[in-house]
Design an enzyme around this catalytic site. Sequence first.
Site, PDB file in Angstrom:
ATOM      1  NE  ARG A 224     -19.888   0.639  -2.969  1.00  0.00           N
ATOM      2  CZ  ARG A 224     -18.854  -0.174  -2.874  1.00  0.00           C
ATOM      3  NH1 ARG A 224     -18.255  -0.342  -1.729  1.00  0.00           N
ATOM      4  NH2 ARG A 224     -18.404  -0.787  -3.932  1.00  0.00           N
ATOM      5  NE  ARG A 233     -16.256   2.849  -5.193  1.00  0.00           N
ATOM      6  CZ  ARG A 233     -16.232   1.575  -5.575  1.00  0.00           C
ATOM      7  NH1 ARG A 233     -16.103   0.625  -4.690  1.00  0.00           N
ATOM      8  NH2 ARG A 233     -16.311   1.258  -6.832  1.00  0.00           N
ATOM      9  CG  ASP A 236     -14.787   0.872  -0.965  1.00  0.00           C
ATOM     10  OD1 ASP A 236     -15.623  -0.054  -0.926  1.00  0.00           O
ATOM     11  OD2 ASP A 236     -13.600   0.700  -1.282  1.00  0.00           O
ATOM     12  CG  ASP A 238     -11.840  -1.939   0.509  1.00  0.00           C
ATOM     13  OD1 ASP A 238     -12.974  -2.389   0.290  1.00  0.00           O
ATOM     14  OD2 ASP A 238     -11.160  -1.355  -0.363  1.00  0.00           O
TER      15      ASP A 238
HETATM   16  N1  ATP Z   1     -10.719  -7.806   2.494  1.00  0.00           N
HETATM   17  C1  ATP Z   1     -11.797  -7.366   1.812  1.00  0.00           C
HETATM   18  N2  ATP Z   1     -12.265  -6.112   1.985  1.00  0.00           N
HETATM   19  C2  ATP Z   1     -13.350  -5.671   1.278  1.00  0.00           C
HETATM   20  N3  ATP Z   1     -14.048  -6.430   0.401  1.00  0.00           N
HETATM   21  C3  ATP Z   1     -13.620  -7.691   0.206  1.00  0.00           C
HETATM   22  C4  ATP Z   1     -12.485  -8.218   0.895  1.00  0.00           C
HETATM   23  N4  ATP Z   1     -12.291  -9.502   0.496  1.00  0.00           N
HETATM   24  C5  ATP Z   1     -13.245  -9.779  -0.386  1.00  0.00           C
HETATM   25  N5  ATP Z   1     -14.054  -8.710  -0.577  1.00  0.00           N
HETATM   26  C6  ATP Z   1     -15.178  -8.714  -1.501  1.00  0.00           C
HETATM   27  O1  ATP Z   1     -14.881  -7.888  -2.595  1.00  0.00           O
HETATM   28  C7  ATP Z   1     -16.104  -7.509  -3.205  1.00  0.00           C
HETATM   29  C8  ATP Z   1     -15.941  -6.171  -3.883  1.00  0.00           C
HETATM   30  O2  ATP Z   1     -15.710  -5.191  -2.889  1.00  0.00           O
HETATM   31  P1  ATP Z   1     -15.814  -3.668  -3.251  1.00  0.00           P
HETATM   32  O3  ATP Z   1     -17.093  -3.392  -3.925  1.00  0.00           O
HETATM   33  O4  ATP Z   1     -15.489  -2.910  -1.986  1.00  0.00           O
HETATM   34  O5  ATP Z   1     -14.644  -3.567  -4.313  1.00  0.00           O
HETATM   35  P2  ATP Z   1     -13.961  -2.288  -4.858  1.00  0.00           P
HETATM   36  O6  ATP Z   1     -13.830  -1.291  -3.730  1.00  0.00           O
HETATM   37  O7  ATP Z   1     -14.650  -1.824  -6.106  1.00  0.00           O
HETATM   38  O8  ATP Z   1     -12.544  -2.807  -5.266  1.00  0.00           O
HETATM   39  P3  ATP Z   1     -11.407  -3.401  -4.357  1.00  0.00           P
HETATM   40  O9  ATP Z   1     -11.869  -4.763  -3.918  1.00  0.00           O
HETATM   41  O10 ATP Z   1     -10.245  -3.449  -5.300  1.00  0.00           O
HETATM   42  O11 ATP Z   1     -11.201  -2.436  -3.212  1.00  0.00           O
HETATM   43  C9  ATP Z   1     -17.136  -7.494  -2.093  1.00  0.00           C
HETATM   44  O12 ATP Z   1     -18.225  -8.266  -2.485  1.00  0.00           O
HETATM   45  C10 ATP Z   1     -16.452  -8.152  -0.909  1.00  0.00           C
HETATM   46  O13 ATP Z   1     -17.203  -9.218  -0.391  1.00  0.00           O
HETATM   47  N1  PH2 Z   2      -7.565   7.422  -4.045  1.00  0.00           N
HETATM   48  C1  PH2 Z   2      -8.491   6.490  -4.035  1.00  0.00           C
HETATM   49  N2  PH2 Z   2      -8.759   5.822  -5.148  1.00  0.00           N
HETATM   50  C2  PH2 Z   2      -9.705   4.854  -5.133  1.00  0.00           C
HETATM   51  C3  PH2 Z   2     -10.399   4.554  -3.956  1.00  0.00           C
HETATM   52  C4  PH2 Z   2     -10.103   5.279  -2.796  1.00  0.00           C
HETATM   53  O1  PH2 Z   2     -10.692   5.061  -1.689  1.00  0.00           O
HETATM   54  N3  PH2 Z   2      -9.142   6.229  -2.863  1.00  0.00           N
HETATM   55  N4  PH2 Z   2     -11.342   3.569  -3.970  1.00  0.00           N
HETATM   56  C5  PH2 Z   2     -11.602   2.915  -5.049  1.00  0.00           C
HETATM   57  C6  PH2 Z   2     -12.612   1.855  -5.026  1.00  0.00           C
HETATM   58  O2  PH2 Z   2     -12.814   1.355  -3.820  1.00  0.00           O
HETATM   59  C7  PH2 Z   2     -10.961   3.185  -6.331  1.00  0.00           C
HETATM   60  N5  PH2 Z   2      -9.956   4.181  -6.273  1.00  0.00           N
END
Ligand code: ATP
Ligand code: PH2
Length: 309
Positions: A224, A233, A236, A238
């Site tokens: 990643r 990506r 990812d 979350d």
């Molecule tokens: N519950 C959570 N899950 C994942 N990342 C988190 C969470 N809370 C805070 N973060 C922080 O968010 C930052 C960005 O995460 P990431 O790069 O996965 O964002 P993204 O996938 O682009 O967008 P989003 O956060 O909207 O999913 C990371 O540095 C992480 O530490």
């Molecule tokens: N459908 C879909 N859209 C996204 C996704 C994902 O996992 N699924 N993840 C993103 C950034 O984490 C941005 N947009």
Amino acid sequence: MSTPGRPGEPDRIALRGLTVRGNHGVFEFEKREGQDFVIDVVLNTSVARAAASDDVADTIHYGHLAEDVAAIVEDNTFDLIETLAERIAEHCLSLCESVEVVVHKPSAPIQRAFDDVSVTVARSRSAAAPHRSTGGEASSGSAEAVLSLGANLGDPRATLDEAVAALDRHPRITVLRRSSLYLTAPWGGVEQNDFHNLAVIVETSLEAKELLAVGQGIEVACGRTRELRWGPRTLDIDLIRFSTGGEELVSDSATLTLPHPRAHERAFVLAPWAELDPDAQVLTPAGRTPISTLLETLAEQKTSRVAPA
Ligand SMILES: Nc1ncnc2c1ncn2[C@@H]1O[C@H](COP(=O)(O)OP(=O)(O)OP(=O)(O)O)[C@@H](O)[C@H]1O
Ligand SMILES: Nc1nc2c(c(=O)[nH]1)N=C(CO)CN2
């Protein structure tokens, strides 16, 4: 024939002499100009499973370890090598039971001839846990968490399989349930390929921050890079929800927001999660809402279940 390991003589994976340029130091010029730091890490971890299977997926990949450690050196600026050593040890404890980390600073600003200056920290999970627990967080015991996984680069199916397996291999994580795979339209306004998404419910004795760090380690291991917010990506992961004893953790720190602040707006998160827990009540800014109600309001976001391969 192999001899069974004796207590006190654990298997080890060692990476020594990893040289990384970083900007750590008490003096301004050290932060500005940077210098080389040399890192040794020795991870105490059983290699019996990998030795039996001959499969790199059953062990700690030293190439990934080197990248993770290098990223910690490169992406932070600390005054002290003590802090750097502690951060590296903290990361390693998401991979193994105990670790010794040495941070050498051979070009340290010392006005005498010297060979090397270094700091050594030895940390183990049981000893480390009390120091790492943070206000309001569950510290140990068993927690249940919902994770959302997504990918739209490379081979998303294979990457997601590998990521779920990597989570389940972690000694303090058990994958209890895994959803079907979903093909979902990209959310967030960036024009890109559809994503493959799935959700898992895991049981873990890790703290929420540690679980997130393990997920981020797996993201790095799967190649990643973060180039564009909400952009394409390889993987990812979350953290959507984290509960201990039936009580949901609410956190709003810079590094951890729980429940995930955008989960309730994303059909790609809710559809796989609803398959695993159709009665889930999702904490949103408007209060607790049934997951099915949220999904109805997001009907315009396309998601479709992918048939098993
Ligand atoms: N519950 C959570 N899950 C994942 N990342 C988190 C969470 N809370 C805070 N973060 C922080 O968010 C930052 C960005 O995460 P990431 O790069 O996965 O964002 P993204 O996938 O682009 O967008 P989003 O956060 O909207 O999913 C990371 O540095 C992480 O530490
Ligand atoms: N459908 C879909 N859209 C996204 C996704 C994902 O996992 N699924 N993840 C993103 C950034 O984490 C941005 N947009």
